[in-house]
Design a protein around this motif. Structure first.
Motif, PDB file in Angstrom:
ATOM      1  N   LYS A 148      75.405  74.120   7.280  1.00 45.67           N
ATOM      2  CA  LYS A 148      74.648  75.329   6.930  1.00 45.67           C
ATOM      3  C   LYS A 148      73.357  74.981   6.185  1.00 45.67           C
ATOM      4  N   VAL A 149      73.430  74.017   5.285  1.00 44.73           N
ATOM      5  CA  VAL A 149      72.222  73.605   4.549  1.00 44.73           C
ATOM      6  C   VAL A 149      71.177  73.048   5.519  1.00 44.73           C
ATOM      7  N   LEU A 150      71.606  72.224   6.451  1.00 47.64           N
ATOM      8  CA  LEU A 150      70.668  71.648   7.424  1.00 47.64           C
ATOM      9  C   LEU A 150      70.085  72.733   8.323  1.00 47.64           C
ATOM     10  N   GLN A 151      70.914  73.673   8.742  1.00 48.34           N
ATOM     11  CA  GLN A 151      70.425  74.771   9.572  1.00 48.34           C
ATOM     12  C   GLN A 151      69.421  75.626   8.816  1.00 48.34           C
ATOM     13  N   HIS A 152      69.728  75.903   7.550  1.00 51.47           N
ATOM     14  CA  HIS A 152      68.865  76.764   6.740  1.00 51.47           C
ATOM     15  C   HIS A 152      67.499  76.133   6.508  1.00 51.47           C
ATOM     16  N   THR A 153      67.467  74.817   6.353  1.00 49.55           N
ATOM     17  CA  THR A 153      66.205  74.134   6.054  1.00 49.55           C
ATOM     18  C   THR A 153      65.473  73.670   7.306  1.00 49.55           C
ATOM     19  N   GLY A 154      66.112  73.778   8.459  1.00 50.28           N
ATOM     20  CA  GLY A 154      65.450  73.408   9.707  1.00 50.28           C
ATOM     21  C   GLY A 154      65.343  71.919   9.953  1.00 50.28           C
ATOM     22  N   VAL A 155      66.115  71.117   9.230  1.00 49.60           N
ATOM     23  CA  VAL A 155      66.104  69.670   9.448  1.00 49.60           C
ATOM     24  C   VAL A 155      66.774  69.375  10.799  1.00 49.60           C
ATOM     25  N   PRO A 156      66.153  68.589  11.664  1.00 46.82           N
ATOM     26  CA  PRO A 156      66.753  68.299  12.975  1.00 46.82           C
ATOM     27  C   PRO A 156      67.997  67.437  12.849  1.00 46.82           C
ATOM     28  N   VAL A 157      69.036  67.815  13.563  1.00 47.78           N
ATOM     29  CA  VAL A 157      70.324  67.125  13.505  1.00 47.78           C
ATOM     30  C   VAL A 157      70.690  66.625  14.904  1.00 47.78           C
ATOM     31  N   MET A 158      70.997  65.335  14.995  1.00 46.87           N
ATOM     32  CA  MET A 158      71.420  64.762  16.269  1.00 46.87           C
ATOM     33  C   MET A 158      72.867  65.112  16.580  1.00 46.87           C
ATOM     34  N   GLY A 159      73.726  65.151  15.552  1.00 47.76           N
ATOM     35  CA  GLY A 159      75.115  65.495  15.786  1.00 47.76           C
ATOM     36  C   GLY A 159      76.032  64.872  14.758  1.00 47.76           C
ATOM     37  N   TRP A 160      77.338  64.977  15.050  1.00 47.36           N
ATOM     38  CA  TRP A 160      78.390  64.477  14.172  1.00 47.36           C
ATOM     39  C   TRP A 160      78.912  63.130  14.659  1.00 47.36           C
ATOM     40  N   ILE A 161      79.283  62.279  13.716  1.00 50.03           N
ATOM     41  CA  ILE A 161      80.151  61.141  14.018  1.00 50.03           C
ATOM     42  C   ILE A 161      81.350  61.275  13.091  1.00 50.03           C
ATOM     43  N   PHE A 162      82.536  61.319  13.687  1.00 46.39           N
ATOM     44  CA  PHE A 162      83.767  61.461  12.923  1.00 46.39           C
ATOM     45  C   PHE A 162      84.392  60.088  12.709  1.00 46.39           C
ATOM     46  N   THR A 163      85.004  59.917  11.556  1.00 41.71           N
ATOM     47  CA  THR A 163      85.616  58.632  11.226  1.00 41.71           C
ATOM     48  C   THR A 163      87.076  58.834  10.840  1.00 41.71           C
ATOM     49  N   GLY A 164      87.828  57.747  10.845  1.00 37.35           N
ATOM     50  CA  GLY A 164      89.221  57.819  10.433  1.00 37.35           C
ATOM     51  C   GLY A 164      90.118  58.347  11.533  1.00 37.35           C
ATOM     52  N   HIS A 165      91.247  58.926  11.134  1.00 39.35           N
ATOM     53  CA  HIS A 165      92.227  59.422  12.087  1.00 39.35           C
ATOM     54  C   HIS A 165      91.761  60.745  12.698  1.00 39.35           C
ATOM     55  N   HIS A 166      92.018  60.912  13.980  1.00 42.77           N
ATOM     56  CA  HIS A 166      91.594  62.126  14.678  1.00 42.77           C
ATOM     57  C   HIS A 166      92.369  63.334  14.175  1.00 42.77           C
ATOM     58  N   HIS A 167      91.655  64.474  14.130  1.00 43.78           N
ATOM     59  CA  HIS A 167      92.294  65.739  13.766  1.00 43.78           C
ATOM     60  C   HIS A 167      91.614  66.848  14.565  1.00 43.78           C
ATOM     61  N   SER A 168      92.391  67.874  14.926  1.00 40.01           N
ATOM     62  CA  SER A 168      91.825  68.974  15.720  1.00 40.01           C
ATOM     63  C   SER A 168      90.745  69.739  14.974  1.00 40.01           C
ATOM     64  N   ASN A 169      90.660  69.553  13.649  1.00 36.29           N
ATOM     65  CA  ASN A 169      89.571  70.171  12.883  1.00 36.29           C
ATOM     66  C   ASN A 169      88.203  69.802  13.444  1.00 36.29           C
ATOM     67  N   GLU A 170      88.092  68.637  14.045  1.00 37.80           N
ATOM     68  CA  GLU A 170      86.812  68.184  14.574  1.00 37.80           C
ATOM     69  C   GLU A 170      86.275  69.161  15.614  1.00 37.80           C
ATOM     70  N   ASP A 171      87.141  69.648  16.486  1.00 36.79           N
ATOM     71  CA  ASP A 171      86.709  70.595  17.512  1.00 36.79           C
ATOM     72  C   ASP A 171      86.198  71.890  16.882  1.00 36.79           C
ATOM     73  N   ASP A 172      86.853  72.343  15.815  1.00 38.26           N
ATOM     74  CA  ASP A 172      86.410  73.554  15.135  1.00 38.26           C
ATOM     75  C   ASP A 172      85.047  73.348  14.483  1.00 38.26           C
ATOM     76  N   VAL A 173      84.864  72.204  13.832  1.00 36.99           N
ATOM     77  CA  VAL A 173      83.590  71.921  13.166  1.00 36.99           C
ATOM     78  C   VAL A 173      82.455  71.876  14.187  1.00 36.99           C
ATOM     79  N   ILE A 174      82.692  71.258  15.326  1.00 32.27           N
ATOM     80  CA  ILE A 174      81.670  71.189  16.377  1.00 32.27           C
ATOM     81  C   ILE A 174      81.312  72.591  16.861  1.00 32.27           C
ATOM     82  N   ARG A 175      82.333  73.402  17.112  1.00 29.24           N
ATOM     83  CA  ARG A 175      82.091  74.748  17.646  1.00 29.24           C
ATOM     84  C   ARG A 175      81.373  75.628  16.624  1.00 29.24           C
ATOM     85  N   TRP A 176      81.854  75.621  15.386  1.00 32.19           N
ATOM     86  CA  TRP A 176      81.262  76.492  14.366  1.00 32.19           C
ATOM     87  C   TRP A 176      79.850  76.067  13.983  1.00 32.19           C
TER      88      TRP A 176
END
Length: 214
Positions: A148-176
């Motif tokens: 939200k902070v990055l969106q609000h300030t207009g800083v360009p974002v390439m994307g997420w890199i997730f680390t550690g053990h996989h969790h379905s939360n990742e799909d929610d974070v990407i979508r939201w």
């Protein structure tokens, strides 16, 4: 020069290992402008060891602070003030056609001095951001606050890199968030050069696609 800033949703989420993998994937150079905490050595030294034998140049830090604390506090304890104009001047002195991977200290709103945060520095450097996230209790909130902070300030974002053990939360974070996943770096018993190079190989395609889409 393409400047890519590696930030995290918090401390200890794997920024340095991610920076090593991204640097190797893009055959880039590396820079950690502000290092706070020296007990386990510097992140720059870690990157140099992990990428030994490659063409990566690891540029010297602008500030190296002994205390493992927020940069503004660590600097205050040493009776100095972090000057972001000194950091941007050093960045402008780094030339060449290779991408520059810049690793931050902590998250976006970590203060560098009494007036400037890491987010302010990213904007001064005109860098694009890769967000490093890891699953733990509260990580969805930390991930979405960062987005939200990055969106609000207009800083360009390439994307997420997730680390550690996989969790379905990742799909929610990407979508939201609306930001894509660039890949994930799994939990490793030992992080060494071979591990970094293997993860870099897997990240190369998505990173290059994102880099040249912007």
């Amino acid at each position: 020069m393409n400047r890519i800033f590696i930030t995290g949703i918090g401390t200890g989420v794997g920024k340095t290992v991610t920076a090593a993998c991204v640097t190797a994937a893009l055959e880039a150079d590396y820079w950690k402008p502000v290092q706070s905490g020296m007990e386990e050595g510097t992140d720059t030294a870690t990157i140099q060891a992990l990428l030994a034998g490659t063409t990566t140049i690891c540029h010297p830090e602008a500030y190296v602070l002994k205390e493992p604390a927020s940069p503004h506090l660590a600097a205050r304890m040493e009776h100095i003030t972090i000057d972001t104009s000194r950091i941007t001047a050093q960045a402008d002195g780094i030339t060449g056609n290779r991408p520059l991977i810049i690793e931050g200290a902590g998250g976006l709103l970590v203060p560098l001095n009494d007036e400037m945060s890491t987010l302010d520095l990213i904007r001064q450097l005109q860098a694009r951001v890769i967000i490093v996230a890891q699953n733990y209790l509260g990580s969805i909130n930390h991930s979405m606050l960062t987005a939200k902070v990055l969106q609000h300030t207009g800083v360009p974002v390439m994307g997420w890199i997730f680390t550690g053990h996989h969790h379905s939360n990742e799909d929610d974070v990407i979508r939201w968030s609306g930001y894509p996943s660039l890949g994930r770096i799994p939990q490793a018993g030992e992080v060494n050069s071979a591990f970094v190079m293997e993860q870099a190989r897997l990240l190369t395609g998505p990173l290059n696609a994102s880099l040249y889409d912007h």
